[in-house]
Design a protein around this motif. Structure first.
Motif, PDB file in Angstrom:
ATOM      1  N   MET A  15      23.908 -38.515  48.776  1.00 46.93           N
ATOM      2  CA  MET A  15      24.413 -39.243  47.615  1.00 46.93           C
ATOM      3  C   MET A  15      23.311 -39.455  46.567  1.00 46.93           C
ATOM      4  O   MET A  15      23.497 -39.147  45.390  1.00 46.93           O
ATOM      5  CB  MET A  15      24.966 -40.601  48.074  1.00 46.93           C
ATOM      6  N   ALA A  16      22.143 -39.947  47.044  1.00 46.75           N
ATOM      7  CA  ALA A  16      21.038 -40.187  46.103  1.00 46.75           C
ATOM      8  C   ALA A  16      20.612 -38.873  45.453  1.00 46.75           C
ATOM      9  O   ALA A  16      20.302 -38.832  44.262  1.00 46.75           O
ATOM     10  CB  ALA A  16      19.866 -40.838  46.831  1.00 46.75           C
ATOM     11  N   GLY A  17      20.659 -37.774  46.240  1.00 42.89           N
ATOM     12  CA  GLY A  17      20.273 -36.470  45.702  1.00 42.89           C
ATOM     13  C   GLY A  17      21.209 -36.006  44.601  1.00 42.89           C
ATOM     14  O   GLY A  17      20.774 -35.488  43.567  1.00 42.89           O
ATOM     15  N   LEU A  18      22.506 -36.209  44.818  1.00 40.54           N
ATOM     16  CA  LEU A  18      23.508 -35.799  43.828  1.00 40.54           C
ATOM     17  C   LEU A  18      23.346 -36.599  42.536  1.00 40.54           C
ATOM     18  O   LEU A  18      23.375 -36.049  41.428  1.00 40.54           O
ATOM     19  CB  LEU A  18      24.920 -35.994  44.403  1.00 40.54           C
ATOM     20  N   VAL A  19      23.173 -37.918  42.702  1.00 41.28           N
ATOM     21  CA  VAL A  19      22.986 -38.787  41.532  1.00 41.28           C
ATOM     22  C   VAL A  19      21.731 -38.371  40.767  1.00 41.28           C
ATOM     23  O   VAL A  19      21.733 -38.292  39.532  1.00 41.28           O
ATOM     24  CB  VAL A  19      22.900 -40.271  41.964  1.00 41.28           C
ATOM     25  N   ALA A  20      20.653 -38.069  41.503  1.00 43.56           N
ATOM     26  CA  ALA A  20      19.406 -37.660  40.860  1.00 43.56           C
ATOM     27  C   ALA A  20      19.594 -36.352  40.101  1.00 43.56           C
ATOM     28  O   ALA A  20      19.075 -36.180  38.989  1.00 43.56           O
ATOM     29  CB  ALA A  20      18.295 -37.524  41.907  1.00 43.56           C
ATOM     30  N   LEU A  21      20.365 -35.426  40.683  1.00 45.90           N
ATOM     31  CA  LEU A  21      20.620 -34.136  40.031  1.00 45.90           C
ATOM     32  C   LEU A  21      21.385 -34.337  38.723  1.00 45.90           C
ATOM     33  O   LEU A  21      21.002 -33.805  37.668  1.00 45.90           O
ATOM     34  CB  LEU A  21      21.407 -33.228  40.974  1.00 45.90           C
ATOM     35  N   LEU A  22      22.463 -35.132  38.779  1.00 45.59           N
ATOM     36  CA  LEU A  22      23.254 -35.403  37.580  1.00 45.59           C
ATOM     37  C   LEU A  22      22.404 -36.109  36.525  1.00 45.59           C
ATOM     38  O   LEU A  22      22.458 -35.783  35.335  1.00 45.59           O
ATOM     39  CB  LEU A  22      24.471 -36.273  37.929  1.00 45.59           C
ATOM     40  N   ALA A  23      21.606 -37.082  36.965  1.00 47.82           N
ATOM     41  CA  ALA A  23      20.740 -37.812  36.032  1.00 47.82           C
ATOM     42  C   ALA A  23      19.725 -36.865  35.404  1.00 47.82           C
ATOM     43  O   ALA A  23      19.399 -36.989  34.222  1.00 47.82           O
ATOM     44  CB  ALA A  23      20.035 -38.963  36.747  1.00 47.82           C
ATOM     45  N   GLY A  24      19.240 -35.907  36.195  1.00 48.23           N
ATOM     46  CA  GLY A  24      18.281 -34.942  35.673  1.00 48.23           C
ATOM     47  C   GLY A  24      18.876 -34.086  34.566  1.00 48.23           C
ATOM     48  O   GLY A  24      18.240 -33.840  33.530  1.00 48.23           O
ATOM     49  N   VAL A  25      20.121 -33.638  34.747  1.00 45.99           N
ATOM     50  CA  VAL A  25      20.804 -32.837  33.719  1.00 45.99           C
ATOM     51  C   VAL A  25      21.026 -33.680  32.458  1.00 45.99           C
ATOM     52  O   VAL A  25      20.777 -33.234  31.334  1.00 45.99           O
ATOM     53  CB  VAL A  25      22.141 -32.288  34.261  1.00 45.99           C
ATOM     54  N   LEU A  26      21.465 -34.936  32.674  1.00 47.10           N
ATOM     55  CA  LEU A  26      21.639 -35.857  31.552  1.00 47.10           C
ATOM     56  C   LEU A  26      20.296 -36.075  30.848  1.00 47.10           C
ATOM     57  O   LEU A  26      20.223 -36.160  29.614  1.00 47.10           O
ATOM     58  CB  LEU A  26      22.191 -37.193  32.070  1.00 47.10           C
ATOM     59  N   GLY A  27      19.233 -36.150  31.644  1.00 48.08           N
ATOM     60  CA  GLY A  27      17.893 -36.356  31.106  1.00 48.08           C
ATOM     61  C   GLY A  27      17.447 -35.216  30.195  1.00 48.08           C
ATOM     62  O   GLY A  27      16.755 -35.444  29.205  1.00 48.08           O
ATOM     63  N   LEU A  28      17.857 -33.966  30.509  1.00 47.44           N
ATOM     64  CA  LEU A  28      17.521 -32.831  29.638  1.00 47.44           C
ATOM     65  C   LEU A  28      18.141 -33.026  28.256  1.00 47.44           C
ATOM     66  O   LEU A  28      17.504 -32.773  27.230  1.00 47.44           O
ATOM     67  CB  LEU A  28      18.022 -31.522  30.250  1.00 47.44           C
ATOM     68  N   ALA A  29      19.411 -33.508  28.239  1.00 52.27           N
ATOM     69  CA  ALA A  29      20.098 -33.746  26.958  1.00 52.27           C
ATOM     70  C   ALA A  29      19.428 -34.890  26.193  1.00 52.27           C
ATOM     71  O   ALA A  29      19.214 -34.799  24.979  1.00 52.27           O
ATOM     72  CB  ALA A  29      21.570 -34.053  27.197  1.00 52.27           C
ATOM     73  N   PHE A  30      19.072 -35.965  26.922  1.00 48.02           N
ATOM     74  CA  PHE A  30      18.384 -37.073  26.256  1.00 48.02           C
ATOM     75  C   PHE A  30      16.981 -36.653  25.814  1.00 48.02           C
ATOM     76  O   PHE A  30      16.444 -37.196  24.846  1.00 48.02           O
ATOM     77  CB  PHE A  30      18.327 -38.301  27.168  1.00 48.02           C
TER      78      PHE A  30
END
Ligand code: ZN
Length: 266
Positions: A1-16
């Motif tokens: 779960m933490a890994g999935l959240v981190a992955l999604l946050a990472g993709v969002l982070g590229l946009a930010f």
């Protein structure tokens, strides 16, 4: 779960990170971050959506404008990658807390985004714009208060406010004693950092500020000894505040535990 959240946050982070590039480029010049759309600085052609994908577009275009071939600084993909890594790391840290602190995700996302943006702007311009600290400091406070209330921990609000006010007051005193060593931009930025670190705990505020001075002193002495900078040169303090805050955020509790056990208190 933490890994999935981190992955999604990472993709969002590229946009930010992509948005961070716009802010870094325009805010010090007092320009709007919303309009006009990004364009090539040499030929003025608007950047097409397919050429505006973080990191990927820069690689596909081999760092050049599609229309005129003007080089695009590698700083753009680097800022995007760093922002992605910061978001992923922060999400991982919050998601693997016990219990996971989902409510703090927006506040801490804003926090690490600000660290990155201020670091690059202060390094390049020796200034920390009020256009960033004035709106984003109260915004961070609101997000942290919401997180504390949603988590049923209203006591944390006191730490947030003490952290912000304490860091602000401490740097203000230093800036008044030695105006050449520290600017009011640093003082206002310290209030922002104190709020965010106060949410982690007052120990993290102390570690973040103390860490900034420690790292700043070591690197400044290193730059002077190696003659990369002269004794009179102004070295911006904002990047050191950011590094200290990041270390306190991610490792604050471990550092505090290690210190307490070293002095025999725990
Ligand atoms: Zn061009």
């Amino acid at each position: 779960m933490a890994g999935l959240v981190a992955l999604l946050a990472g993709v969002l982070g590229l946009a930010f990170g992509s948005f961070a590039n716009v802010v870094i480029h325009r805010v010090p010049e007092g320009r709007s971050v919303a309009r006009p759309p990004s364009a090539c600085p040499r030929c003025g052609t608007e950047i097409r959506p397919r050429d505006n994908i973080p990191v990927v577009s820069w690689l596909l275009l081999r760092g050049r404008c599609r229309d005129c071939g003007a080089p695009i600084s590698p700083r753009y993909p680097v800022v995007e990658l760093v922002c992605g890594a910061l978001f992923a790391g922060t999400a991982w840290w919050l998601a693997s807390a016990d219990p996971p602190d989902w409510w703090a995700l927006p506040a801490m996302g804003l926090f690490v985004w600000m660290l990155l943006v201020v670091t690059v702007i202060d390094y390049e311009t020796r200034r920390i714009p009020n256009a960033l600290t004035y709106p984003l400091t109260p915004a961070l406070a609101v997000l942290l208060v919401v997180a504390a209330l949603a988590n049923g921990e209203p006591g944390r609000i006191v730490d947030v406010l003490i952290g912000g006010a304490g860091a602000f007051a401490f740097l203000l005193v230093l800036a008044l004693i030695n105006p050449r060593g520290m600017g009011m931009g640093d003082v206002k930025y310290a209030a922002f950092l104190g709020l965010g670190l106060g949410y982690v705990g007052l120990g993290a505020v102390v570690i973040g500020i103390f860490g900034a001075f420690l790292i700043g002193s070591v690197i400044s002495i290193g730059l002077i000894v190696t003659r990369l900078r002269g004794r009179k040169d102004m070295i911006p303090f904002g990047p050191f505040l950011s590094i200290g805050a990041l270390l306190a955020l991610l490792f604050g509790s471990q550092i505090a535990d290690a210190y307490l056990s070293a002095v025999g208190l725990a």
